[in-house]
Design a protein around this motif. Structure first.
Motif, short mmCIF file in Angstrom:
data_model
loop_
_atom_site.label_atom_id
_atom_site.label_comp_id
_atom_site.label_asym_id
_atom_site.label_seq_id
_atom_site.Cartn_x
_atom_site.Cartn_y
_atom_site.Cartn_z
N LEU A 10 2.43 -12.12 -5.10
CA LEU A 10 2.13 -10.85 -4.43
C LEU A 10 3.22 -9.81 -4.73
O LEU A 10 4.33 -10.17 -5.12
CB LEU A 10 2.02 -11.07 -2.92
N PRO A 11 2.92 -8.52 -4.52
CA PRO A 11 3.92 -7.46 -4.77
C PRO A 11 5.19 -7.71 -3.96
O PRO A 11 5.13 -8.18 -2.82
CB PRO A 11 3.21 -6.19 -4.29
N LYS A 12 6.31 -7.41 -4.55
CA LYS A 12 7.60 -7.65 -3.90
C LYS A 12 7.73 -6.77 -2.65
O LYS A 12 7.43 -5.58 -2.68
CB LYS A 12 8.75 -7.39 -4.86
N CYS A 13 8.21 -7.40 -1.59
CA CYS A 13 8.42 -6.69 -0.32
C CYS A 13 9.83 -7.01 0.15
O CYS A 13 10.05 -7.84 1.03
CB CYS A 13 7.38 -7.14 0.70
N PRO A 14 10.82 -6.34 -0.45
CA PRO A 14 12.22 -6.67 -0.15
C PRO A 14 12.67 -6.15 1.20
O PRO A 14 12.05 -5.25 1.78
CB PRO A 14 12.98 -5.96 -1.28
N PRO A 15 13.77 -6.72 1.73
CA PRO A 15 14.33 -6.21 3.00
C PRO A 15 14.75 -4.74 2.83
O PRO A 15 15.29 -4.36 1.80
CB PRO A 15 15.55 -7.10 3.21
N LEU A 16 14.49 -3.94 3.86
CA LEU A 16 14.80 -2.51 3.77
C LEU A 16 15.94 -2.09 4.70
O LEU A 16 16.43 -0.97 4.60
CB LEU A 16 13.56 -1.67 4.11
N TYR A 17 16.30 -3.00 5.61
CA TYR A 17 17.31 -2.59 6.59
C TYR A 17 18.66 -2.41 5.90
O TYR A 17 19.10 -3.25 5.12
CB TYR A 17 17.43 -3.63 7.70
N ASN A 18 19.32 -1.31 6.18
CA ASN A 18 20.59 -0.97 5.55
C ASN A 18 21.72 -1.78 6.17
O ASN A 18 22.12 -1.55 7.31
CB ASN A 18 20.87 0.53 5.71
N LYS A 19 22.23 -2.74 5.40
CA LYS A 19 23.27 -3.62 5.93
C LYS A 19 24.69 -3.09 5.67
O LYS A 19 25.67 -3.69 6.07
CB LYS A 19 23.14 -5.02 5.30
N THR A 20 24.79 -1.96 4.98
CA THR A 20 26.12 -1.46 4.62
C THR A 20 26.74 -0.60 5.72
O THR A 20 27.95 -0.47 5.80
CB THR A 20 26.06 -0.63 3.32
N ASN A 21 25.90 -0.01 6.56
CA ASN A 21 26.44 0.85 7.62
C ASN A 21 27.01 0.01 8.75
O ASN A 21 26.63 -1.14 8.96
CB ASN A 21 25.32 1.76 8.17
N ASN A 22 27.89 0.59 9.51
CA ASN A 22 28.42 -0.10 10.67
C ASN A 22 27.37 -0.13 11.77
O ASN A 22 26.87 0.90 12.20
CB ASN A 22 29.69 0.62 11.19
N LEU B 151 0.83 -1.20 0.00
CA LEU B 151 0.00 0.00 0.00
C LEU B 151 0.87 1.26 0.00
O LEU B 151 0.59 2.22 -0.72
CB LEU B 151 -0.93 0.00 1.22
N LYS B 152 1.93 1.25 0.80
CA LYS B 152 2.82 2.41 0.84
C LYS B 152 3.51 2.63 -0.50
O LYS B 152 3.70 3.76 -0.94
CB LYS B 152 3.86 2.24 1.95
N SER B 153 3.89 1.53 -1.16
CA SER B 153 4.55 1.63 -2.47
C SER B 153 3.64 2.25 -3.51
O SER B 153 4.10 2.86 -4.48
CB SER B 153 5.00 0.24 -2.93
N SER B 154 2.33 2.10 -3.30
CA SER B 154 1.34 2.67 -4.22
C SER B 154 0.81 4.01 -3.72
O SER B 154 -0.21 4.50 -4.22
CB SER B 154 0.18 1.69 -4.43
N ASP B 155 1.47 4.57 -2.68
CA ASP B 155 1.07 5.85 -2.09
C ASP B 155 -0.38 5.83 -1.60
O ASP B 155 -1.14 6.77 -1.80
CB ASP B 155 1.25 6.99 -3.11
N ILE B 156 -0.74 4.73 -0.96
CA ILE B 156 -2.10 4.58 -0.42
C ILE B 156 -2.04 4.74 1.10
O ILE B 156 -1.16 4.18 1.76
CB ILE B 156 -2.67 3.20 -0.78
N ASP B 157 -2.94 5.51 1.67
CA ASP B 157 -3.02 5.77 3.12
C ASP B 157 -3.42 4.48 3.83
O ASP B 157 -4.54 4.01 3.72
CB ASP B 157 -4.05 6.87 3.38
#
Length: 419
Positions: free
Chosen positions: A179-191, A121-127
């Motif tokens: 279903l719509p892709k829901c990939p991991p969002l956590y940034n693994k590159t930072n320390n 829903l967020k990816s489609s800009d839906i409240d």
């Protein structure tokens, strides 16, 4: 297919699986197998045991390593296998282990389905606060459809309820990969710290008093939810032992009567956006607690004849008791934390409700019912049982407003960013 329609199909099947056996397993257990109440308490505790760590664990995996929709599908396919095996079990000990394994696979899907839906829903800009509740209604409709299917086909005390759930679980597992892709969002590159690398940063929410108290009362309300799930259907079934009630429609089709609770949910779900914006999570949760008092109290004095209206009203009140706590709680978390820990935070909420809460409610209620409310002939003092549960909910409702300090803002915006 329209994104909302795709999520509607997901929610319908998600709760059809649970509705096919959750409220009727008690009738299967007591009316068919005649196994003990303490053993049954252990069976319902499997939801709590699995929910203590599985939703949080899968939430961490979804945040960091695997697309949430793929993990969701794998869990349902594995769950389908265990449900198919369950009817072959003929002793309570083995039944416990098989249902526990099934819960390991099913319980994480409750929070994963929320993660997938909110992400899409967020990816489609839906409240999500406005649009998710009408989508979630179809989960309740799926639960109702399952109850009616099991009841009308006279499978409330039969093993067929597990086969029905198994087929739908397999279908949902396969469907999940579309279903719509829901990939991991956590940034693994930072320390990050060691705790962060393990995905434990969501637990730092407990350092914030608002969240610590919210999660604590989530546990207590989770116990109330398990009480009604575990004993509601078999409570009505027991009226068949009274001559004047045994041929009444309510006693012949108790699952249909209980499904009024889910029908009520569909109405209260639609009211959630208004109540959350108008009153805030504190008063919405308080309304839920008071509704639980009414839920149990009306059950205590109802019967399938002249007192049927009290049972029906109790089922109607359930809609507020469940929705104003469970669904509003997930929306509250989603709007109060950063998206990088969305899966972990939802898993944490599920852990408190269906993990520690279910465990506490299942074990405690089983022991109390066996010790204080089970007669020598194995019949139960249902009025005493329901009044005890009502008293429990009332105590929680009295304490909550004085402890949970939360200033409501009509505009729900993320305010916690756990790094």
């Amino acid at each position: 297919m329209n994104i909302k329609l795709r999520l509607i199909v997901m929610n319908f099947m998600q709760f059809f699986i649970w509705g096919a056996w959750l409220l009727t397993i008690g009738a299967y257990w007591f009316q068919n197998k005649q196994w003990s109440g303490s053993q049954f308490g252990a069976i319902f505790s499997t939801m709590g045991i699995s929910a203590i760590f599985m939703p949080a664990l899968t939430g961490i995996i979804a945040d960091r390593f695997v697309n949430a929709e793929k993990l969701y599908g794998i869990m349902h396919i594995l769950g389908a296998c265990t449900l198919f095996i369950l009817p072959l079990v003929n002793n309570p000990t083995t039944f416990f282990w098989v249902i526990l394994l099934n819960m390991f696979f099913y319980m994480p899907t409750l929070s994963l389905s929320i993660t997938v839906a909110y992400s899409a829903l967020k990816s489609s800009d839906i409240d999500i606060v406005k649009e998710y509740p009408p989508i979630r209604i179809w989960g309740t409709i799926g639960f109702i459809a399952a109850l009616w299917t099991v009841s009308i086909t006279h499978n409330e005390t039969s093993t067929n309820q597990f086969y029905i759930a198994s087929v739908v679980a397999l279908a949902l597992g396969i469907y999940s990969f579309t279903l719509p892709k829901c990939p991991p969002l956590y940034n693994k590159t930072n320390n990050k710290s060691f705790a962060d690398s393990l995905g434990l940063n969501a637990f730092t929410l407990f350092k914030t008093p608002k969240f610590a108290i919210f999660f604590a009362f989530s546990l207590l309300l989770g116990a109330a939810l398990q009480l009604t799930n575990a004993y509601g259907d078999t409570y009505i079934h027991d009226f068949k032992n009274v001559a004047e009630y045994k041929d009444l429609i309510a006693v012949r089709y108790p699952a249909i009567i209980m499904s009024i609770s889910q029908i009520s949910e569909t109405l209260f779900i639609l009211a959630i956006p208004f109540f959350l914006r108008k009153f805030g999570i504190k008063y919405v949760m308080l309304f839920s607690m008071l509704a639980w008092v009414l839920r149990f109290g009306l059950f205590a004095f109802g019967d399938p004849a002249g007192g049927l209206w009290m049972i029906v009203l109790s089922c109607i009140v359930y809609g507020m008791a469940f929705d104003f706590f469970n669904i509003s709680g997930s929306l509250f978390i989603e709007t109060q934390i950063s998206p990088e820990i969305r899966g972990s935070a939802q898993g944490l909420f599920m852990m408190m409700v269906n993990g520690f809460g279910a465990l506490f409610g299942s074990f405690t209620s089983g022991v109390i019912i066996d010790k204080f409310f089970t007669m020598a002939n194995h019949s139960k003092n249902w009025q005493g049982i329901w009044l005890t549960f009502a008293g429990y909910a009332l105590v929680i409702a009295i304490i909550f407003p004085f402890i949970f300090r939360y200033k409501h803002s009509p505009a729900l915006k993320p305010v916690i960013n756990v790094e």
